[in-house]
Structures are given as structure tokens and as C-alpha cells.
Write an enzyme that holds these catalytic residues in place. Structure first.
Site, short mmCIF file in Angstrom:
data_model
loop_
_atom_site.label_atom_id
_atom_site.label_comp_id
_atom_site.label_asym_id
_atom_site.label_seq_id
_atom_site.Cartn_x
_atom_site.Cartn_y
_atom_site.Cartn_z
N ASP A 58 0.96 -0.75 0.09
CA ASP A 58 0.20 -0.20 -0.02
C ASP A 58 0.43 1.35 0.07
OD1 ASP A 58 -2.85 0.37 1.07
OD2 ASP A 58 -1.24 2.06 0.72
N ASN A 59 0.36 2.72 -0.51
CA ASN A 59 1.41 3.84 -0.58
C ASN A 59 0.36 4.24 0.09
OD1 ASN A 59 -1.19 4.46 -2.18
ND2 ASN A 59 0.07 5.24 -4.14
N SER A 61 -1.70 6.63 0.23
CA SER A 61 -2.35 7.70 -0.52
C SER A 61 -3.46 7.51 0.65
CB SER A 61 -2.93 7.64 -2.08
OG SER A 61 -3.50 6.27 -2.21
N ASP A 73 4.70 1.55 -4.03
CA ASP A 73 3.48 2.11 -5.50
C ASP A 73 2.78 0.79 -6.14
OD1 ASP A 73 1.94 3.46 -7.63
OD2 ASP A 73 2.23 5.00 -6.51
N LYS A 133 -10.95 6.17 -5.01
CA LYS A 133 -12.04 5.62 -5.60
C LYS A 133 -13.38 6.91 -4.86
CE LYS A 133 -12.67 4.91 -0.80
NZ LYS A 133 -13.42 3.84 0.37
N SER A 156 -17.00 -3.20 -8.91
CA SER A 156 -17.79 -1.66 -8.64
C SER A 156 -19.11 -2.26 -10.02
CB SER A 156 -17.06 -0.73 -8.47
OG SER A 156 -18.58 0.41 -8.37
N TYR A 195 -13.52 7.69 -12.52
CA TYR A 195 -13.39 6.43 -11.88
C TYR A 195 -14.25 5.12 -12.90
CZ TYR A 195 -14.77 3.18 -8.22
OH TYR A 195 -14.56 1.92 -7.33
N LYS A 231 -13.11 1.46 -14.29
CA LYS A 231 -13.32 0.17 -13.56
C LYS A 231 -13.89 -0.64 -14.84
CE LYS A 231 -12.45 -0.04 -9.14
NZ LYS A 231 -11.30 -0.14 -8.72
N TYR A 271 -18.72 -4.74 -6.12
CA TYR A 271 -18.61 -4.09 -5.45
C TYR A 271 -20.01 -3.71 -5.44
CZ TYR A 271 -14.41 -5.50 -3.75
OH TYR A 271 -12.91 -6.02 -3.63
N ASN A 317 -22.52 -1.55 -2.76
CA ASN A 317 -21.70 -0.30 -1.69
C ASN A 317 -21.90 -0.70 -0.48
OD1 ASN A 317 -24.13 0.83 -3.64
ND2 ASN A 317 -23.85 2.57 -2.56
P1 NAD Z 1 -9.28 2.39 -0.07
O1 NAD Z 1 -9.32 4.01 -0.45
O2 NAD Z 1 -9.97 2.82 1.59
O3 NAD Z 1 -8.45 1.26 0.25
C1 NAD Z 1 -7.51 1.38 -1.53
C2 NAD Z 1 -5.86 1.71 -0.62
O4 NAD Z 1 -5.09 1.78 -1.96
C3 NAD Z 1 -5.88 2.75 0.06
O5 NAD Z 1 -4.81 2.03 1.60
C4 NAD Z 1 -4.99 3.37 -0.45
O6 NAD Z 1 -4.20 4.07 0.20
C5 NAD Z 1 -4.32 2.26 -1.87
N1 NAD Z 1 -3.94 2.58 -2.99
C6 NAD Z 1 -4.33 3.75 -3.61
N2 NAD Z 1 -3.61 3.76 -4.71
C7 NAD Z 1 -2.33 2.83 -4.93
C8 NAD Z 1 -1.40 2.65 -5.06
N3 NAD Z 1 -1.06 3.05 -6.67
N4 NAD Z 1 -0.26 1.74 -4.74
C9 NAD Z 1 -0.32 1.72 -3.68
N5 NAD Z 1 -1.50 1.31 -2.59
C10 NAD Z 1 -2.49 2.46 -3.58
O7 NAD Z 1 -10.60 1.73 -0.76
P2 NAD Z 1 -11.89 0.73 -0.08
O8 NAD Z 1 -13.15 1.57 -0.16
O9 NAD Z 1 -10.89 0.11 0.46
O10 NAD Z 1 -12.04 0.47 -2.08
C11 NAD Z 1 -11.09 -0.84 -2.36
C12 NAD Z 1 -11.62 -1.36 -3.72
O11 NAD Z 1 -12.85 -1.51 -3.84
C13 NAD Z 1 -10.77 0.18 -5.02
O12 NAD Z 1 -10.64 -0.02 -6.01
C14 NAD Z 1 -11.96 0.83 -4.83
O13 NAD Z 1 -12.39 1.01 -6.08
C15 NAD Z 1 -13.02 -0.74 -5.09
N6 NAD Z 1 -14.79 -0.50 -4.49
C16 NAD Z 1 -14.39 0.24 -3.46
C17 NAD Z 1 -16.11 0.72 -3.02
C18 NAD Z 1 -16.60 1.09 -2.12
O14 NAD Z 1 -17.84 1.80 -2.05
N7 NAD Z 1 -15.89 1.62 -0.92
C19 NAD Z 1 -17.19 -0.31 -3.81
C20 NAD Z 1 -16.79 -1.18 -5.58
C21 NAD Z 1 -15.79 -0.90 -5.60
C1 WQD Z 2 -25.70 6.45 -1.55
C2 WQD Z 2 -27.43 6.84 -1.60
C3 WQD Z 2 -27.16 8.99 -2.60
C4 WQD Z 2 -24.47 10.46 0.27
C5 WQD Z 2 -20.49 4.92 -5.16
C6 WQD Z 2 -19.80 4.82 -6.13
C7 WQD Z 2 -19.56 3.60 -6.54
C8 WQD Z 2 -19.49 2.60 -5.43
C9 WQD Z 2 -20.21 2.82 -4.32
C10 WQD Z 2 -16.90 3.09 -5.82
C11 WQD Z 2 -27.56 7.60 -3.65
C12 WQD Z 2 -27.35 8.81 -1.20
C13 WQD Z 2 -25.37 9.78 -0.89
C14 WQD Z 2 -25.41 12.33 1.22
C15 WQD Z 2 -27.08 11.08 0.19
N1 WQD Z 2 -18.07 2.92 -5.02
N2 WQD Z 2 -27.00 10.60 -0.94
N3 WQD Z 2 -25.83 12.32 1.36
O1 WQD Z 2 -23.34 6.50 -5.72
O2 WQD Z 2 -24.41 4.51 -5.26
O3 WQD Z 2 -22.23 4.85 -4.94
O4 WQD Z 2 -20.07 4.81 -3.48
O5 WQD Z 2 -17.35 2.29 -6.29
O6 WQD Z 2 -18.38 3.18 -7.56
O7 WQD Z 2 -20.39 5.64 -7.19
O8 WQD Z 2 -23.27 5.96 -3.02
O9 WQD Z 2 -22.75 6.17 -0.60
O10 WQD Z 2 -22.46 7.58 -2.60
O11 WQD Z 2 -24.84 6.91 -2.14
O12 WQD Z 2 -28.13 11.96 -0.59
O13 WQD Z 2 -24.80 13.12 1.54
O14 WQD Z 2 -27.28 7.69 -0.69
O15 WQD Z 2 -27.75 10.02 -3.63
O16 WQD Z 2 -28.71 7.88 -3.59
P1 WQD Z 2 -23.10 5.01 -4.14
P2 WQD Z 2 -23.55 6.54 -2.21
#
Ligand code: NAD
Ligand code: WQD
Length: 333
Positions: free
Chosen positions: A31-32, A34, A58, A84, A124, A148, A152, A176, A178
Site C-alpha cells: 500500500d502507498n 495515499s 506504489d 475511488k 464496482s 472512476y 473500473k 461490489y 455499496n
Molecule cells: P480505500 O481507499 O480505503 O483503499 C484503497 C487502498 O489502496 C488505500 O489504502 C490506498 O492507500 C491504496 N492505494 C491507492 N492507490 C495505490 C497505489 N497506486 N499503490 C498502492 N496502494 C494504493 O478504498 P476501499 O473502499 O477499500 O476500496 C478498495 C477497492 O474497492 C478499490 O479498488 C475501490 O475502487 C473498490 N471499490 C470500492 C467501493 C466502496 O464503496 N468502498 C465500491 C466498489 C469498488
Molecule cells: C448512496 C445513496 C446518494 C450521500 C458510490 C459510487 C460507486 C461505489 C459505491 C466505488 C445515493 C445518497 C449520499 C449524501 C445522499 N464506489 N446520498 N446524501 O452513489 O450508490 O455509489 O459508492 O466503486 O461507484 O458511485 O453510493 O454512498 O455515495 O450514495 O443522499 O450525503 O445515498 O444520492 O442515492 P453510490 P453513495
């Protein structure tokens, strides 16, 4: 099984590391930092009793990542590392394309170089864009509405091409929905830098008094109460699915894609009510305009993961809210 976990210090990565250890696997983190903090490593040790090795590297840095592969010789990789935040990706598209796509390519190249065949990739539900049917099956049309989402979409395509070119590869794409909630210990959870983009951390911060109120983005959607509906899944259920995906890969080749959600939708106001019940706090909110790019209803068809991975989400909405509240109330900044 030694599992290289890129992005393993982040929200979903840390929960997955705990489940990998519980399953007797050996995670190694890259992990970097970030979007995470090295402190989390102590918390992982507190929960599991195991010190997890971590490299501050990284995933886009081919040489440094190669050194980790050389030293650790992992059996398999879970690639979480990525940026993300949807809104930030609209403002800084190049940073998102560079980081998220270069990381996929660099990880896949390092795997080739060191003979590692198996990969699990974090995708996602955002790749379904504005879905024309719910529940959404894995073979629904794919698109994106922001940079974003395109990273994906493109990351998946890169991996499909890689799998096509090398029949020995074993790749699992996990989409994934939410992810919410936190580990029941209250020691790890989602810790966004700055104001949260996502609903659950925002509600949690209103409950602790860190934010004045929740802005509810629109109440004129064609849903039961007019607010948008999503498929919220407990992060621990999600983490367990990664263990199942790794186990399912053993002895097979090719590429599979699975939705990971609870398979049911809750509206924003239902989430507010459930969180109020779990926390005993009142969540002040105001209805504001819809957020650009939001869809009305999104939830998963999870039958493929149930059938092939033998996995389904077990935790309830009450669990998600109780665990998110425990984490947030103990980690007020
Ligand atoms: P997060 O930001 O908490 O974790 C991602 C981690 O990756 C962080 O610790 C960050 O420091 C590290 N990172 C980023 N770029 C890097 C790089 N170039 N090299 C090394 N480390 C790096 O996010 P998360 O919620 O744990 O998400 C994990 C994965 O799941 C991501 O790919 C995200 O897009 C995907 N995802 C998340 C969600 C969500 O809502 N949380 C939903 C769908 C998909
Ligand atoms: C959920 C609902 C908002 C915040 C996002 C990314 C998706 C994935 C998951 C990474 C929506 C409403 C939200 C607020 C609100 N991430 N809302 N007030 O938009 O479904 O998905 O996160 O891959 O790619 O797009 O999730 O938690 O942002 O929103 O009313 O302050 O809550 O409009 O209907 P979303 P979210």
C-alpha cells in the site's frame, strides 16, 4: 496460501486481511498509504494476534512491486489498490486513469514475470452505469458515468484480454455494490479523508455531531419514499467473499465475474431510520437537489455468487448500522 493484497491498508483491504488470516491464509500488504494510515497495521495485529507484513510501495512502480514479488513469492494476488472518489475523478481524470489503470497493468505484468496465475480484482457496480433492469445480473450491459467508473470498466477489459491471451491465468472480477459497516471490534472501519462522499459515513458523522446534517440528494425518484435505493453490503460479508473467490480459483483457469451485494435495496430514508435505531441518535437531514450522475435504483442479482462461490451476505441492515456506529463513535476526530 500466501496472498499479496494491494491496497490492503484500506477499508475493504483491512477487513479482507482479517478474513484471510481467519481462513489460515498468509496475507502480505502492499500500500502507498495515499488513502490510509500505517497505524492500521497495529489494529490488524490487535484483532488477529498476527503481525502482517506490509510494504509501503506504489502498485504502479514496476521495479518496487517486482522487488516485493521477488522477496515474497506470493501464490496469488488480490488487487484493491486504487483511487475511488467519484467526484474527485471528475475533477482529476488523469490522476484516476494513471493510478487505477497503471496499477492494474503493473500488477498483471509482475504476476506474469513471477509466474503468479491467480488474481482477484475489485470492480464496482458502477460499471452497470444507469441499469435498465433490477436486480442487475452480471451479463447486463456495461457503461460508466464518470472517470472512476471508466477506470473500473477499462480495468475489467484489460483483465479479460489478459485472460484471453493466457489460458493458464485465473482471474476473478468482483463487482461490489455499496460496502458499509465495520469490523465488530470497532478497531477498523472506513476513515475518509475530508468530508465523506458516501451515505453511511456521512450519516455516521451527523450522528456523532461532526456534521450538522445530512443532505438527502433528491426525494422525487420513482421509489417507495422518493429517495434513491441502493444495495448496501456489510464489509465483513464482502471480505469473506474474497476468501471464497480464492478457494474457488484453485485448480481452475479462465475468468469469472460476480456481483457482491446483499441482493436487496434500501432507500436513503430507510438508511437514516435504521441508523437512528442503531445509534439512538436523531439524524437531521434536508432534502436537496438530486446529485448529478445518481441513478434511482440499483441492487444486485447475487444468484451467481451463491451458486458458484457458495457465498451470500449474512449480515443485516441493523448489523451494518450498529457496526458503523461503534466504529464512528470510537474514532471521532
Ligand atoms: P480505500 O481507499 O480505503 O483503499 C484503497 C487502498 O489502496 C488505500 O489504502 C490506498 O492507500 C491504496 N492505494 C491507492 N492507490 C495505490 C497505489 N497506486 N499503490 C498502492 N496502494 C494504493 O478504498 P476501499 O473502499 O477499500 O476500496 C478498495 C477497492 O474497492 C478499490 O479498488 C475501490 O475502487 C473498490 N471499490 C470500492 C467501493 C466502496 O464503496 N468502498 C465500491 C466498489 C469498488
Ligand atoms: C448512496 C445513496 C446518494 C450521500 C458510490 C459510487 C460507486 C461505489 C459505491 C466505488 C445515493 C445518497 C449520499 C449524501 C445522499 N464506489 N446520498 N446524501 O452513489 O450508490 O455509489 O459508492 O466503486 O461507484 O458511485 O453510493 O454512498 O455515495 O450514495 O443522499 O450525503 O445515498 O444520492 O442515492 P453510490 P453513495
Amino acid at each position: 496460501m500466501k496472498v499479496l493484497v494491494t491496497g490492503g491498508a484500506g477499508y475493504i483491504g483491512t477487513h479482507t486481511v482479517i478474513e484471510l488470516l481467519a481462513a489460515g491464509m498468509e496475507p502480505v500488504i502492499v500500500d502507498n498509504f495515499s488513502n490510509s494510515h500505517p497505524d492500521v497495521l497495529d489494529r490488524l495485529e490487535q484483532i488477529s494476534g498476527t503481525k502482517v507484513r506490509c510494504y509501503d510501495v506504489d502498485a504502479c512502480d514496476s521495479r518496487a512491486l517486482g522487488d516485493v514479488f521477488e522477496k515474497e513469492r506470493p501464490d496469488t494476488v488480490i488487487h484493491f489498490a486504487g483511487l475511488k472518489a467519484v467526484g474527485e475523478s471528475v475533477e482529476q481524470p488523469l490522476a484516476y486513469y494513471r493510478n487505477n489503470l497503471l496499477a492494474v497493468i503493473t500488477v498483471a505484468e509482475s504476476m506474469s514475470k513471477y509466474g503468479v496465475r491467480n488474481l482477484v480484482f475489485s470492480s464496482s457496480a458502477t460499471v452497470y452505469g444507469d441499469p435498465d433492469q433490477v436486480p442487475i445480473p452480471e451479463d447486463a450491459p456495461l457503461s460508466a458515468t464518470n472517470p472512476y467508473g471508466w477506470t473500473k470498466f477499462m480495468g475489467e477489459q484489460i483483465l479479460r484480454d489478459v485472460a484471453l491471451a493466457d489460458s493458464k491465468r485465473r482471474i476473478t472480477i468482483l463487482r461490489y455494490f455499496n460496502p458499509v459497516g465495520a469490523h465488530e471490534s470497532g478497531l477498523i472501519g472506513e476513515d475518509p479523508l475530508g468530508p465523506p462522499n458516501n451515505l453511511m459515513p456521512m450519516i455516521a458523522q451527523v450522528a456523532t455531531g461532526q456534521r450538522e446534517r445530512l443532505n438527502v440528494y433528491g426525494n422525487d425518484y420513482p421509489t417507495q419514499d422518493g429517495t434513491a435505493v441502493r444495495d448496501y453490503i456489510h464489509v465483513v460479508d464482502l471480505a469473506k467473499a474474497h476468501v471464497r473467490a480464492l478457494e474457488h480459483q484453485i485448480g481452475t483457469s479462465g475468468i469469472d465475474t460476480y456481483n457482491l451485494g446483499a441482493g436487496k435495496g434500501y432507500s436513503v430514508l430507510e438508511m437514516v431510520a435504521a441508523f437512528e435505531k442503531a445509534s439512538g441518535k436523531t439524524i437531521g437531514y434536508k432534502i436537496v437537489d438530486r446529485r448529478a450522475g445518481d441513478v434511482a435504483v440499483c441492487f444486485a442479482d447475487t444468484s451467481l455468487a451463491a451458486r458458484e462461490l457458495g457465498w451470500e451476505a449474512m449480515k443485516t441492515l441493523a448489523d451494518m448500522c450498529a457496526d458503523a456506529w461503534r466504529w464512528q463513535s470510537r474514532n471521532i476526530k
